[in-house]
Design a protein around this motif. Structure first.
Motif, PDB file in Angstrom:
ATOM      1  N   ILE A   1      28.032  48.279  31.313  1.00  0.00           N
ATOM      2  CA  ILE A   1      29.347  48.377  30.863  1.00  0.00           C
ATOM      3  C   ILE A   1      29.405  50.051  30.680  1.00  0.00           C
ATOM      4  CG2 ILE A   1      30.676  48.346  28.838  1.00  0.00           C
ATOM      5  CD1 ILE A   1      29.637  45.247  28.291  1.00  0.00           C
ATOM      6  N   ALA A   2      28.488  50.762  30.274  1.00  0.00           N
ATOM      7  CA  ALA A   2      28.888  52.116  30.080  1.00  0.00           C
ATOM      8  C   ALA A   2      28.926  53.001  31.267  1.00  0.00           C
ATOM      9  CB  ALA A   2      27.401  52.598  29.229  1.00  0.00           C
ATOM     10  N   THR A   3      28.762  52.406  32.695  1.00  0.00           N
ATOM     11  CA  THR A   3      29.070  53.129  33.809  1.00  0.00           C
ATOM     12  C   THR A   3      30.087  52.489  34.587  1.00  0.00           C
ATOM     13  OG1 THR A   3      27.153  51.674  34.805  1.00  0.00           O
ATOM     14  CG2 THR A   3      26.469  53.864  34.111  1.00  0.00           C
ATOM     15  N   GLY A   4      30.841  51.415  33.800  1.00  0.00           N
ATOM     16  CA  GLY A   4      31.682  50.999  34.604  1.00  0.00           C
ATOM     17  C   GLY A   4      31.432  49.964  35.971  1.00  0.00           C
TER      18      GLY A   4
ATOM     19  N   LYS B   1      34.503  42.102  33.001  1.00  0.00           N
ATOM     20  CA  LYS B   1      35.593  41.878  34.299  1.00  0.00           C
ATOM     21  C   LYS B   1      36.660  42.547  33.861  1.00  0.00           C
ATOM     22  CE  LYS B   1      38.137  38.165  36.095  1.00  0.00           C
ATOM     23  NZ  LYS B   1      38.799  36.874  35.581  1.00  0.00           N
ATOM     24  N   ILE B   2      37.401  42.763  32.790  1.00  0.00           N
ATOM     25  CA  ILE B   2      38.639  43.374  32.465  1.00  0.00           C
ATOM     26  C   ILE B   2      38.650  44.850  32.743  1.00  0.00           C
ATOM     27  CG2 ILE B   2      40.207  43.961  30.856  1.00  0.00           C
ATOM     28  CD1 ILE B   2      39.790  41.397  29.464  1.00  0.00           C
ATOM     29  N   LEU B   3      37.319  45.519  32.259  1.00  0.00           N
ATOM     30  CA  LEU B   3      37.363  47.009  32.229  1.00  0.00           C
ATOM     31  C   LEU B   3      36.882  47.706  33.528  1.00  0.00           C
ATOM     32  CD1 LEU B   3      35.804  48.110  29.005  1.00  0.00           C
ATOM     33  CD2 LEU B   3      38.251  47.414  29.483  1.00  0.00           C
ATOM     34  N   ALA B   4      36.296  46.639  34.554  1.00  0.00           N
ATOM     35  CA  ALA B   4      35.910  47.370  35.974  1.00  0.00           C
ATOM     36  C   ALA B   4      37.151  47.059  36.770  1.00  0.00           C
ATOM     37  CB  ALA B   4      34.586  46.541  36.351  1.00  0.00           C
ATOM     38  N   SER B   5      37.991  46.373  36.397  1.00  0.00           N
ATOM     39  CA  SER B   5      39.127  46.057  37.422  1.00  0.00           C
ATOM     40  C   SER B   5      40.052  47.352  37.746  1.00  0.00           C
ATOM     41  CB  SER B   5      40.141  45.049  36.948  1.00  0.00           C
ATOM     42  OG  SER B   5      40.754  45.303  35.623  1.00  0.00           O
TER      43      SER B   5
ATOM     44  N   LYS C   1      33.619  39.249  29.420  1.00  0.00           N
ATOM     45  CA  LYS C   1      35.261  39.217  29.831  1.00  0.00           C
ATOM     46  C   LYS C   1      35.471  40.686  29.954  1.00  0.00           C
ATOM     47  CE  LYS C   1      39.427  37.426  28.181  1.00  0.00           C
ATOM     48  NZ  LYS C   1      39.919  36.697  27.083  1.00  0.00           N
ATOM     49  N   ILE C   2      34.780  41.563  28.895  1.00  0.00           N
ATOM     50  CA  ILE C   2      35.139  42.873  28.886  1.00  0.00           C
ATOM     51  C   ILE C   2      34.671  43.531  30.157  1.00  0.00           C
ATOM     52  CG2 ILE C   2      34.464  44.851  27.955  1.00  0.00           C
ATOM     53  CD1 ILE C   2      34.579  43.468  25.097  1.00  0.00           C
TER      54      ILE C   2
ATOM     55  N   GLU D   1      32.796  37.276  25.429  1.00  0.00           N
ATOM     56  CA  GLU D   1      33.655  38.315  25.184  1.00  0.00           C
ATOM     57  C   GLU D   1      33.015  39.657  26.032  1.00  0.00           C
ATOM     58  OE1 GLU D   1      32.159  36.706  22.656  1.00  0.00           O
ATOM     59  OE2 GLU D   1      31.878  38.419  21.672  1.00  0.00           O
ATOM     60  N   TRP D   2      31.605  39.409  26.204  1.00  0.00           N
ATOM     61  CA  TRP D   2      31.055  40.547  26.663  1.00  0.00           C
ATOM     62  C   TRP D   2      31.262  40.537  28.242  1.00  0.00           C
ATOM     63  CZ3 TRP D   2      27.284  44.697  25.184  1.00  0.00           C
ATOM     64  CH2 TRP D   2      27.456  44.871  23.873  1.00  0.00           C
TER      65      TRP D   2
ATOM     66  N   ARG E   1      26.703  56.840  40.992  1.00  0.00           N
ATOM     67  CA  ARG E   1      28.051  56.735  41.303  1.00  0.00           C
ATOM     68  C   ARG E   1      28.771  57.811  41.906  1.00  0.00           C
ATOM     69  NH1 ARG E   1      32.451  53.961  39.894  1.00  0.00           N
ATOM     70  NH2 ARG E   1      31.758  52.235  38.723  1.00  0.00           N
TER      71      ARG E   1
ATOM     72  N   ASP F   1      30.848  57.233  45.369  1.00  0.00           N
ATOM     73  CA  ASP F   1      32.223  57.405  45.391  1.00  0.00           C
ATOM     74  C   ASP F   1      32.495  58.518  46.617  1.00  0.00           C
ATOM     75  OD1 ASP F   1      33.080  55.944  43.216  1.00  0.00           O
ATOM     76  OD2 ASP F   1      33.027  57.544  41.813  1.00  0.00           O
TER      77      ASP F   1
END
Lengths: 329, 329, 329, 329
Positions: free
Chosen positions: C189-192, C325-329, C322-323, C319-320, C161, C165
């Motif tokens: 998830i842990a690395t976004g 999707k939501i958290l990376a936005s 969904k999470i 939910e996983w 990352r 970046d």
């Protein structure tokens, strides 16, 4: 660099404080020795193994899979008895049993002094490899273990900074270095420490208190102080006492990094330097470049007579302290 | 090292491939600049920021808490347009808007060539800081990022060795280095690789196959080969093809470490060197030591005219390859 | 959980793909066995050691200082011969030589199937300990190695990352998981990660291309895609092909983390779980709870008959995703 | 889980001791809030930000690139004033200015007590997320930060073991845990500690001294003791005093790991749990599941009324201590 004598069986030992990378040096000594047709013996727990006949034959497999390990597979110790004539006689008698006629000592200046005496008395050529996290030796720019120790300190202080910033605190972190401030200086600059207190310079406590008081007035007393053990006042706890008294509103915390700095997988640099030094130590025994320490100066292998390979406090350049001040501001 | 010109507003940018420690260099440039009363601007995405007017004022807090971060807060890129006269004119026009009259470029030899041209055409003094994980530059023993990259490689290969030993396998690990084998050479020695293949030497594939075949006969084909990208045959996959054909019973696996070598918290050494280079870059602008790259040779700061700070393939000493062979045996 | 039979000499082996923490399990089996008065033997290279009579007596010191090591000191392998009746007969004959009357197998579902057959045919009780980085087994929430593997992946992706970046790039990172997406899901998830592609779900390539194209229009195509090996399209390289064709302006890079995920010092969790499982495996042999796998369900030790301890693809909760999707936005 | 009230603007804060993973939780709260159309505000330095009107609007980019960072971008503190009625009134007045009608508090039981009072008095729904490295809370199996802290302790103790073994020493390592021994217990088992001293059990000093004396007689006094801060005798220094007096020949050293346990990049597990908890905290505000702490029990999300989410000393199972004893032998 004295007499020439044909060496056929060599012993290797680690002595004094341990340092990451010692295993890489042992491996290099053993494998280079075997490559050149020597028999190689491991001597356990520094000079103690010579005194107590704790000596084991080593082959190529004895040192497999150790280059990445901290500590030393031969263990290490300080030996009082070896500094007595009686002790050295006994040590020599034990070496003779195995026919050992050359030694490689991985350690610090104390260990080298012993080696020099021993070499003089019994005509056993000795080669020193500088293994100490403190880096303060004449005859070499690097000592095995320093690079790993300083990176361990940096990683630890990075973690401390996280919590320091979260709470707006003042942290005093003590790193190793009873006589030398290298670990403090390097790790302090690398972690953006506001103040670095080392044995090589007088600790200007009034200036320190003044700067902290000024910061406090501006309500921004986040401040990292990196202190070497051997700093003038006596280390982190002593400095903390003064600060708590003179800047009582500071939310002051002390961390003493301690022995974590001595362990862990060695850095690439320490493994590399140790591998080279081990190779050149055996080569030195073979070609009759005896009773020297193998060092590195200006990226070239350099040999120093063992009795001149002493602990040496180097002057810290003025620019270094200026850079600390400018960059932390 | 040409004309003297009073500098008052400086820009700093990172250009080319990123390297861990670039942030430490940016921080040092910004804080040293401010300390000496300069205004400092950050130029985004290499020379592109100059072309597209993506230039931001920086203060001491802009660079707080970045010394330990990988990557570069200014982002980086290669810019084709800057290598056109039109592009450089536009860049100059943008710099003038801000009154920027000095530049610090953190990058590699391509970036320095651009800087030299720009300095010649528009009389803007430029200072280069060598930031590249490849280490292959004239005028300096170190480049920012190499020490971190090589330690990342070592940590990764240590992990690979665990699974290699568990399964008695043959691993071919490719590390970065299109033109230079330093990462392969250092990380290979540090992880006890049996073979190291680098661009600087001819790959003796017959000798390699022979040694693997011999090992296989003795039923002990655990073997680590570290390969630089730019190795003669074209890297790990190509070497694997040959081995799979010629030593079909070997349980061969390929790992390409890839971009993990470009990221991560910089090592102590990279932060330290970057901090010093940043300081001396600004000093150079101030005292009129213009259009040079700040390097380190034999542990001393050293300046090289920008147009001589080129990529340089150094000869790898014969002892190095001998040590590889002896120590892995 | 069948017959009761007094066990006095046990063998322990690691089988199938290696996983960090296997050494901690071996240690626990050996020391618990000795504590309860059993003789313990190490069987080398999975079932091969039984077939080839590569069996060594172990004591408490055999497993000193290994809890922190990756790999397995007993080595591991897959054994075709053990899946033949002839092979198992030979294996049994060799065990009888040593009087071994109980086995602990650390490995995956294939290894357990072999163990169940062996137990049925020769009345040797077998206990399974789930050691696999993939985590996809019925009868346990954890398998030894998963936590370490996923943390290794996270640390590697954090580094990637940094460079992603710095350059505003699109990275496709492939992690292990031929049948299971747990490593990809957790590390993603842990690395976004913006997108996570796993075997358990259909890869909606059109939605992916659409979202990348949208981002590109907004000139912000920094995007991290974490892909499991066993993803529908065939992994990172295949996904990259599609993206390069359909979103040609993206600056796309592929990294395949590979075997680094199998090595390294095990995490605290893996050492702890392995230590407990090893203890309960020996206890099971002693009290006659035979032919089971020791697992952990809802933080409690749980036993599953070996033939039911199969690879199991669990449904990934809605939910996983969904999470993600939501958290990376 | 009381009344339903439509929430539209929420504040998020971190309170009490910081813990790695808090940033991941903040990120999840902010992005989930925005996804569901809420306005989200960051409240600085725990409840102090509410009292001193230090409240900032947050958007998706405010939390970019923080999931991997230790500490907390919102900073944290303990606030005495918030525990006074006057303080809470002031806090409420400030929240009203922004229209904030819901709160997410990331912290420990003290912080939750304050939240419950505040919710009762001013009808502002509050959701707690357990963030504390100590893990000792009712209503959840995990607290954010524990997994990272315990892995930091394990890595540090692994390093200490290197030097301990090299010198044959006795080390007493103190880890955090004033009321709870989880860090000591987990890190002690994971590093093969011979003795683990925790607040939950009486320290049997006579048994300890006896075992050390026995070891000393056999000339093998390498021994690792892991001690929680809140152990009965008062921690490592106090235990060392007794040992130095009663076993004077032991080469005893003390290491206090200290604040490194609070910092560093969070582990995969902590990031994952924090991300989930953040998501479910916002969901709870939205659907009217108010004044609860979001926990995880048996791998499922679990809600506990805030006033029941207290510090809880759990009984340490007898098997745990038995396993410590068996495995270290």
């Amino acid at each position: 660099m004295t007499e020439k004598k044909k060496v056929t069986k060599i012993g290797v030992l680690t002595s004094g404080g341990d340092a990451p990378g010692m295993n890489a040096a042992i491996r290099a000594v053993v494998r280079t020795g075997i490559y050149y047709g020597l028999e190689v013996f491991g001597i356990m727990r520094g000079y103690n193994g010579m005194l107590e006949d704790d000596i084991i034959p080593m082959n190529s497999r004895s040192v497999a899979n150790i280059i990445q390990r901290g500590g030393t597979i031969l263990k290490t110790a300080r030996s009082k008895d070896f500094f007595e004539t009686e002790g050295r006689k006994k040590a020599y008698a034990n070496l003779k049993k195995y026919g050992i006629d050359g030694l490689v000592i991985i350690g610090g200046d104390g260990s080298f002094r012993g080696a020099q005496k021993f070499a003089n008395e019994f005509d056993i050529p000795c080669i020193g490899i500088p293994g100490t996290i403190d880096k303060d030796m004449a005859g070499t720019d690097y000592t095995i273990g320093f690079d790993t120790a300083v990176n361990t300190a940096v990683e630890a202080i990075d973690k401390i900074r996280d919590t320091m910033d979260a709470h707006d605190r003042l942290f005093i972190v003590e790193v190793m270095g009873r006589d030398a401030g290298y670990i403090a200086l390097h790790s302090g600059i690398a972690t953006g420490a506001e103040n670095i207190l080392i044995p090589e310079t007088k600790t200007d406590i009034e200036a320190l208190i003044h700067s902290l008081t000024e910061k406090e007035k501006r309500k921004k007393l986040v401040n990292l102080i990196v202190v070497a053990e051997g700093e003038e006042f006596g280390g982190a706890e002593e400095i903390a006492k003064v600060i708590k008294e003179r800047v009582p509103n500071a939310d002051t915390r002390v961390c003493i990094l301690g022995h974590i700095q001595r362990g862990g997988a060695p850095s690439c640099h320490d493994r590399l330097v140790a591998s080279h030094m081990g190779y050149y130590a055996v080569e030195s025994l073979l070609i009759g470049r005896h009773n020297v320490m193998v060092g590195v100066i200006n990226n070239k292998i350099h040999y120093t007579p063992l009795d001149m390979a002493v602990k040496e406090r180097q002057a810290i350049g003025q620019e270094w302290m200026k850079i600390v001040k400018i960059l932390a501001s």
